[in-house]
Design a protein around this motif. Structure first.
Motif, PDB file in Angstrom:
ATOM      1  N   LYS A 253       0.833  -1.205   0.000  1.00  0.00           N
ATOM      2  CA  LYS A 253       0.000   0.000   0.000  1.00  0.00           C
ATOM      3  C   LYS A 253       0.871   1.260   0.000  1.00  0.00           C
ATOM      4  CE  LYS A 253      -2.669  -1.129   3.522  1.00  0.00           C
ATOM      5  NZ  LYS A 253      -3.784  -1.047   4.508  1.00  0.00           N
ATOM      6  N   ALA A 254       1.948   1.254   0.795  1.00  0.00           N
ATOM      7  CA  ALA A 254       2.837   2.422   0.856  1.00  0.00           C
ATOM      8  C   ALA A 254       3.518   2.657  -0.485  1.00  0.00           C
ATOM      9  CB  ALA A 254       3.868   2.225   1.958  1.00  0.00           C
ATOM     10  N   LEU A 255       3.953   1.574  -1.125  1.00  0.00           N
ATOM     11  CA  LEU A 255       4.637   1.692  -2.410  1.00  0.00           C
ATOM     12  C   LEU A 255       3.701   2.233  -3.485  1.00  0.00           C
ATOM     13  CD1 LEU A 255       7.248   1.183  -3.971  1.00  0.00           C
ATOM     14  CD2 LEU A 255       6.487  -1.163  -4.370  1.00  0.00           C
ATOM     15  N   LYS A 256       2.501   1.719  -3.519  1.00  0.00           N
ATOM     16  CA  LYS A 256       1.507   2.182  -4.502  1.00  0.00           C
ATOM     17  C   LYS A 256       1.221   3.675  -4.317  1.00  0.00           C
ATOM     18  CE  LYS A 256      -3.196   1.123  -6.132  1.00  0.00           C
ATOM     19  NZ  LYS A 256      -3.924   2.361  -5.827  1.00  0.00           N
ATOM     20  N   GLN A 257       1.042   4.086  -3.071  1.00  0.00           N
ATOM     21  CA  GLN A 257       0.732   5.492  -2.796  1.00  0.00           C
ATOM     22  C   GLN A 257       1.894   6.410  -3.181  1.00  0.00           C
ATOM     23  OE1 GLN A 257      -0.497   6.283   1.231  1.00  0.00           O
ATOM     24  NE2 GLN A 257      -0.319   8.501   1.015  1.00  0.00           N
ATOM     25  N   LYS A 258       3.108   6.037  -2.805  1.00  0.00           N
ATOM     26  CA  LYS A 258       4.266   6.901  -3.075  1.00  0.00           C
ATOM     27  C   LYS A 258       4.528   7.013  -4.578  1.00  0.00           C
ATOM     28  CE  LYS A 258       6.155   8.169   0.043  1.00  0.00           C
ATOM     29  NZ  LYS A 258       5.970   9.372   0.890  1.00  0.00           N
ATOM     30  N   LYS A 259       4.366   5.904  -5.286  1.00  0.00           N
ATOM     31  CA  LYS A 259       4.555   5.941  -6.736  1.00  0.00           C
ATOM     32  C   LYS A 259       3.530   6.859  -7.391  1.00  0.00           C
ATOM     33  CE  LYS A 259       4.380   3.021 -10.858  1.00  0.00           C
ATOM     34  NZ  LYS A 259       3.966   1.708 -11.405  1.00  0.00           N
ATOM     35  N   ALA A 274       9.015  15.304  -7.698  1.00  0.00           N
ATOM     36  CA  ALA A 274       8.828  13.962  -8.261  1.00  0.00           C
ATOM     37  C   ALA A 274      10.072  13.116  -8.035  1.00  0.00           C
ATOM     38  CB  ALA A 274       8.525  14.060  -9.753  1.00  0.00           C
ATOM     39  N   TYR A 275      11.246  13.725  -8.233  1.00  0.00           N
ATOM     40  CA  TYR A 275      12.503  13.002  -8.004  1.00  0.00           C
ATOM     41  C   TYR A 275      12.571  12.488  -6.566  1.00  0.00           C
ATOM     42  CZ  TYR A 275      17.500  12.018  -7.740  1.00  0.00           C
ATOM     43  OH  TYR A 275      18.712  11.399  -7.550  1.00  0.00           O
ATOM     44  N   SER A 276      12.248  13.337  -5.608  1.00  0.00           N
ATOM     45  CA  SER A 276      12.300  12.962  -4.193  1.00  0.00           C
ATOM     46  C   SER A 276      11.302  11.854  -3.873  1.00  0.00           C
ATOM     47  CB  SER A 276      12.023  14.180  -3.315  1.00  0.00           C
ATOM     48  OG  SER A 276      13.014  15.169  -3.494  1.00  0.00           O
ATOM     49  N   THR A 279      12.484   8.574  -5.240  1.00  0.00           N
ATOM     50  CA  THR A 279      13.595   8.105  -4.405  1.00  0.00           C
ATOM     51  C   THR A 279      13.072   7.459  -3.126  1.00  0.00           C
ATOM     52  OG1 THR A 279      15.036   9.854  -5.271  1.00  0.00           O
ATOM     53  CG2 THR A 279      15.709   8.795  -3.208  1.00  0.00           C
ATOM     54  N   GLU A 280      12.088   8.089  -2.497  1.00  0.00           N
ATOM     55  CA  GLU A 280      11.479   7.517  -1.289  1.00  0.00           C
ATOM     56  C   GLU A 280      10.805   6.183  -1.604  1.00  0.00           C
ATOM     57  OE1 GLU A 280       8.879  10.310   0.625  1.00  0.00           O
ATOM     58  OE2 GLU A 280      10.304  11.960   0.367  1.00  0.00           O
ATOM     59  N   ARG A 299      12.345   7.987 -12.522  1.00  0.00           N
ATOM     60  CA  ARG A 299      13.314   8.949 -11.990  1.00  0.00           C
ATOM     61  C   ARG A 299      14.334   9.330 -13.056  1.00  0.00           C
ATOM     62  NH1 ARG A 299      16.709   7.740  -6.516  1.00  0.00           N
ATOM     63  NH2 ARG A 299      18.016   6.595  -7.989  1.00  0.00           N
ATOM     64  N   ALA A 300      14.686   8.389 -13.922  1.00  0.00           N
ATOM     65  CA  ALA A 300      15.588   8.702 -15.033  1.00  0.00           C
ATOM     66  C   ALA A 300      14.969   9.737 -15.967  1.00  0.00           C
ATOM     67  CB  ALA A 300      15.926   7.428 -15.812  1.00  0.00           C
ATOM     68  N   THR A 301      13.663   9.608 -16.195  1.00  0.00           N
ATOM     69  CA  THR A 301      12.967  10.573 -17.037  1.00  0.00           C
ATOM     70  C   THR A 301      13.013  11.961 -16.421  1.00  0.00           C
ATOM     71  OG1 THR A 301      11.475   8.811 -17.788  1.00  0.00           O
ATOM     72  CG2 THR A 301      10.768  11.077 -18.164  1.00  0.00           C
ATOM     73  N   VAL A 302      12.825  12.023 -15.098  1.00  0.00           N
ATOM     74  CA  VAL A 302      12.928  13.302 -14.386  1.00  0.00           C
ATOM     75  C   VAL A 302      14.332  13.874 -14.543  1.00  0.00           C
ATOM     76  CG1 VAL A 302      12.911  14.395 -12.115  1.00  0.00           C
ATOM     77  CG2 VAL A 302      11.125  12.748 -12.716  1.00  0.00           C
ATOM     78  N   CYS A 303      15.349  13.046 -14.343  1.00  0.00           N
ATOM     79  CA  CYS A 303      16.742  13.512 -14.444  1.00  0.00           C
ATOM     80  C   CYS A 303      17.068  14.036 -15.833  1.00  0.00           C
ATOM     81  CB  CYS A 303      17.703  12.376 -14.076  1.00  0.00           C
ATOM     82  SG  CYS A 303      17.743  11.978 -12.324  1.00  0.00           S
ATOM     83  N   SER A 304      16.563  13.355 -16.850  1.00  0.00           N
ATOM     84  CA  SER A 304      16.854  13.809 -18.212  1.00  0.00           C
ATOM     85  C   SER A 304      16.208  15.160 -18.482  1.00  0.00           C
ATOM     86  CB  SER A 304      16.379  12.776 -19.240  1.00  0.00           C
ATOM     87  OG  SER A 304      14.973  12.651 -19.207  1.00  0.00           O
ATOM     88  N   LYS A 305      15.024  15.401 -17.920  1.00  0.00           N
ATOM     89  CA  LYS A 305      14.368  16.700 -18.089  1.00  0.00           C
ATOM     90  C   LYS A 305      15.091  17.798 -17.301  1.00  0.00           C
ATOM     91  CE  LYS A 305       9.677  15.346 -19.357  1.00  0.00           C
ATOM     92  NZ  LYS A 305       9.699  16.148 -20.603  1.00  0.00           N
ATOM     93  N   LEU A 306      15.765  17.391 -16.215  1.00  0.00           N
ATOM     94  CA  LEU A 306      16.547  18.345 -15.423  1.00  0.00           C
ATOM     95  C   LEU A 306      17.976  18.475 -15.941  1.00  0.00           C
ATOM     96  CD1 LEU A 306      15.374  17.281 -11.836  1.00  0.00           C
ATOM     97  CD2 LEU A 306      14.787  19.415 -13.026  1.00  0.00           C
ATOM     98  N   ASP A 307      18.258  17.818 -17.067  1.00  0.00           N
ATOM     99  CA  ASP A 307      19.581  17.836 -17.700  1.00  0.00           C
ATOM    100  C   ASP A 307      20.648  17.215 -16.794  1.00  0.00           C
ATOM    101  OD1 ASP A 307      21.044  18.329 -20.008  1.00  0.00           O
ATOM    102  OD2 ASP A 307      21.870  20.199 -19.226  1.00  0.00           O
TER     103      ASP A 307
END
Length: 496
Positions: A253-259, A274-276, A279-280, A299-307
């Motif tokens: 349940k925690a994993l589903k909610q955080k995702k 979103a990155y944070s 990560t959690e 998270r990789a998608t977020v990083c690529s958008k943040l260069d």
């Protein structure tokens, strides 16, 4: 008694009057003998009713319970068999066969302490009884591998646990050890094998909470969250204190909610948040490889958008380590490699992607990566001249003038042999660069990466001195002189 007489008549075809007597004990013995005949022909299920009727007639006979216990054992109904064996020794505490059956059933049910206790009693009652020796040997093997398996489980060495459970199951067909193996198979990602074991057990025992738990694990680890929730809830209805089910249900349940929170933050453009959140989420359940692979990709998608391209590459690699068939992660990493100028790795990823998905777009991306790789391996004429790729013709000429004068061999006449060779090499490269970039057609072909082999052929016969002389002759009216003021080394060039 009439129904008993009819059954015996049907079974043996004899005269009821010859068989049935008024003595309950004699009738019970007849029932037992009927059961024994069926037992000898391996008709265990049919034998049980006869033993049951014998027990009803003479409930104080340990032998009748013992015989029915033997039938249950042959049918792998070890709980029922154990119950009858215990009733038998309760009626006769010297009934050695009863204790041997308790040892067998306890082993089959995974109760090693009860098996050990039964073995000790048999040895006390009948020290030379050889019938107990197989159980003694089995108990020794089972106990050793059970201890090793428990240690391995604590260390999360699930492959070793599976090995230990297999060694145990060679000795006894114990459901407890089967389910422990199934649980570890699920933790190793071998979901089909785990589910097959659980399903076989549920086919016999639909209320087995541990088997339902294993099925729920498999669904959860394959990202089938809603069905997994239903299974965990069912486990807790069957066994409210099932701690493993309680723990995994909370994590799920925690994993589903955080995702979902991370996905929402990404959707509205709150990339750092979103990155944070991703990560959690990755810290919640390391065993859920399927969901964690998706979290790494997100998270990789977020990083690529943040260069943050190197981080994006690392996260894509994390996703692929958990799921090597994750095409989207492979393509994302290839794109990041392209943006980082790591063309060899990009080509490698696109080649693998092409084998997984043979569509036109993937093939196009592969060709682009291969072309970029070829470009990267040739000389960078813009870099040699120190100009931008969009430099004008005048900027290229000015750059050539400056670099040619700096690297001309005559300027380094008094340098060491090594320095002379280095400057000659650079002087030649400057001439090659100018020869290509000053010609609009050659420059266009160079920029497009076309005919690279032919391009190399064009540059191999470039005479840097001829380029130098032609350039300065063109810009000095055909005859000019460079005096020592032009070169710190103090020498003169005269063309005409």
């Amino acid at each position: 008694m009439a129904h008993i007489a009819n059954e015996i008549a049907m079974e043996f075809g004899g005269n009821v009057g010859d068989i049935i007597t008024s003595n309950a004990e004699e009738l019970a013995e007849l029932k037992k003998e009927s059961g024994n005949q069926l037992y000898k022909t391996k008709k265990y299920q049919q034998a049980i009713p006869f033993y049951t009727e014998a027990i009803e007639l003479c409930p104080d006979s340990s032998a009748y319970y013992g015989n029915r216990s033997a039938c249950y054992m042959m049918l792998h109904q070890y709980k029922d068999a154990l119950e009858d064996a215990r009733k038998a020794i309760a009626l006769d505490n010297n009934y050695v066969k009863g204790y041997i059956r308790i040892a067998k059933c306890s082993l089959a049910l995974g109760d090693l302490s009860a098996a050990d206790n039964a073995v000790s009693i048999v040895r006390g009652l009948s020290p030379n009884n050889s019938a107990i020796l197989p159980e003694v040997q089995k108990l020794e093997v089972v106990r050793r591998f059970d201890e090793e398996g428990n240690k391995a489980y604590q260390k999360q060495d699930y492959r070793k646990v599976v090995f230990c459970m297999d060694r145990i199951l060679e000795q006894v067909p114990c459901t407890r050890f089967k389910l422990k193996k199934a649980e570890c198979l699920a933790l190793l990602g071998r979901y089909q094998e785990a589910q097959e074991i659980a399903n076989d057990i549920l086919h016999v025992d639909k209320q087995n909470a541990d088997a339902v738990y294993v099925r729920g694990m498999c669904l959860y680890y394959q990202d089938n969250v809603e069905q997994a929730f239903c299974h965990f809830q069912h486990v807790l209805r069957l066994a409210p204190d099932h701690q493993k089910a309680v723990d995994i249900y909370k994590r799920a349940k925690a994993l589903k909610q955080k995702k979902e929170e991370g996905n929402e933050a990404f959707r509205v453009g709150r990339l750092n948040e979103a990155y944070s959140l991703y990560t959690e989420a990755l810290k919640i359940d390391p065993n859920n490889k399927s969901t964690n692979a998706k979290l790494f990709f997100n998270r990789a998608t977020v990083c690529s958008k943040l260069d943050r391209l190197n981080e994006a590459v690392a996260d894509c690699s994390g996703a692929l380590q958990l799921d090597e068939t994750y095409l989207k992660a492979l393509l994302r990493r290839a794109k990041c490699y392209m943006d980082l100028g790591n063309f060899e790795e990009a080509v490698r990823d696109y080649e693998k992607a092409s084998t997984m998905d043979k569509n036109r777009e993937t093939k196009r991306l592969l060709q682009e990566a291969k072309l970029a790789l070829k470009k990267s391996k040739r000389k960078d004429y813009y870099k040699i001249l120190g100009v931008d790729k969009n430099a004008s013709t005048d900027e290229i000429k000015k750059a050539y003038r400056k670099r040619a004068l700096v690297h001309h061999p005559d300027r380094h006449a008094n340098a060491s042999d090594g320095e002379k060779r280095e400057q000659e090499k650079k002087f030649k490269e400057v001439g090659e660069a100018y020869g290509i970039l000053s010609d609009p057609k050659k420059r266009a072909r160079y920029d497009n990466g076309q005919d690279l082999e032919d391009m190399e052929g064009m540059t191999s016969d470039v005479d840097p001195n001829s380029v130098f002389q032609a350039f300065f002759a063109e810009h000095s009216g055909g005859q000019f002189t460079f005096t020592s003021d032009s070169f710190p080394g103090g020498f003169t060039f005269q063309f005409g």
